[in-house]
Design an enzyme around this catalytic site. Structure first.
Site, PDB file in Angstrom:
ATOM      1  N   TYR A   1      -1.674  -0.464  10.064  1.00 52.41           N
ATOM      2  CA  TYR A   1      -1.856  -0.859   8.808  1.00 52.41           C
ATOM      3  C   TYR A   1      -0.377  -0.452   7.897  1.00 52.41           C
ATOM      4  CZ  TYR A   1      -3.474  -2.318   4.213  1.00 52.41           C
ATOM      5  OH  TYR A   1      -3.496  -2.882   2.687  1.00 52.41           O
TER       6      TYR A   1
ATOM      7  N   SER B   1       0.724  -1.353   0.017  1.00 49.40           N
ATOM      8  CA  SER B   1      -0.056   0.004  -0.137  1.00 49.40           C
ATOM      9  C   SER B   1       0.825   1.139   0.091  1.00 49.40           C
ATOM     10  CB  SER B   1      -0.771  -0.084   1.269  1.00 49.40           C
ATOM     11  OG  SER B   1      -1.623   1.158   1.474  1.00 49.40           O
TER      12      SER B   1
END
Length: 295
Positions: free
Chosen positions: A213, A158
């Site tokens: 995350y 990501s």
């Protein structure tokens, strides 16, 4: 430096180095991007092992593909956050296939909704998104086919894990180092979890958005670079790919493009002919059919 790459052209027949004997493993593949990657690779004629941590969901997904006419799909229940599950999977894979060509580490978790920024179960997120991918990769490394072709590892990451999200200059310098080690990466993870436990993670310069995350993907990117360096010149390509804001369950169905579009890019990256392969790169989707390659 960023390099814009157009993916508008399909893979030409002359570049098709793979066959039905080419085997790929895709984790977290009972739905979303993972499922679409499996489907895309099957359409292109590979043999694919679909894994999922939930046995029922994984069986339903693989059965649906067989009913659609894809007979070269195989399912095994795999929870990458559980070392014993990884061990069982690798033993099964060695017995039934023996040789691996492609690994797509897609399995990941997040407990934040879009627009929400809190920390929930950071240990679970790190254990799945970073250590899960790392432990599975290390266990499968001896099985990669590298005699006549190039093994390929693609870690789904990501842009939240980009180092420019890290506001602590000392930590950023460590992770940017060309001499970065696995031990330093793991020490970074430990420091983050300790800061979360003490409530000092914001003050100490960790990423502001989806912090747990983001850190899990940041250290996954770092691990990928170190692994790529370790296997430089040894017929193993290791890269990361950010699919962008994709409409999946993790984003609550929001996003700029579909899981099928993201999967097409994943397939392109793992199926590049040997002479076009790179390693140690971070690829990021900026719009459908276009990605940026970044060191």
């Amino acid at each position: 430096m960023d390099h814009l790459i157009s993916l508008l052209s399909p893979i030409p027949p002359s570049d098709r180095w793979w066959s039905e004997e080419t085997t790929a493993v895709v984790t977290g593949a009972n739905k979303g991007i993972g499922f679409e990657v499996v489907k895309k690779l099957l359409k292109l004629g590979l043999t694919v092992v679909l894994t999922a941590r939930n046995a029922e969901n994984g069986s339903i997904a693989s059965d649906s593909l067989r009913r659609a006419g894809f007979q070269n799909v195989h399912f095994f229940c795999l929870d990458v956050s559980d070392p014993s599950s990884i061990s069982a999977f690798v033993s099964w894979f060695r017995l039934n296939f023996g040789i691996l060509d492609i690994l797509v580490n897609n399995a990941a978790v997040s407990f934040n909704a879009v627009g929400e920024n809190s920390i929930r179960e950071p240990e679970t997120i790190i254990k799945t998104n970073y250590y899960g991918a790392k432990l599975l990769t290390e266990a499968l490394l001896p099985l990669f086919r590298r005699s006549v072709s190039v093994g390929r590892i693609l870690n789904i990451s990501s842009r939240l894990g980009a180092l420019n999200k890290l506001r602590n200059p000392s930590l950023r310098q460590t992770l940017e180092s060309e001499k970065l080690t696995y031990e330093q990466i793991d020490a970074t993870v430990t420091q983050f979890l300790e800061d979360v436990s003490r409530g000092t993670y914001e003050k100490n310069g960790w990423p502001e958005n989806w912090s747990d995350y983001a850190v899990s993907k940041m250290v996954l990117n770092a691990y990928s670079r170190v692994l790529a360096r370790r296997y430089d010149g040894k017929k193993l390509s290791v890269n990361c790919f950010c699919p962008g804001f994709t409409r999946t369950s993790m984003t609550g169905g929001q996003g700029n493009h579909t899981a099928e579009e993201a999967a097409a890019t994943v397939a392109m990256l793992v199926l590049l002919p040997p002479e076009k392969l790179t390693s140690g790169k971070f690829f990021m989707c900026v719009e459908p059919n276009k990605i940026i390659s970044r060191l």
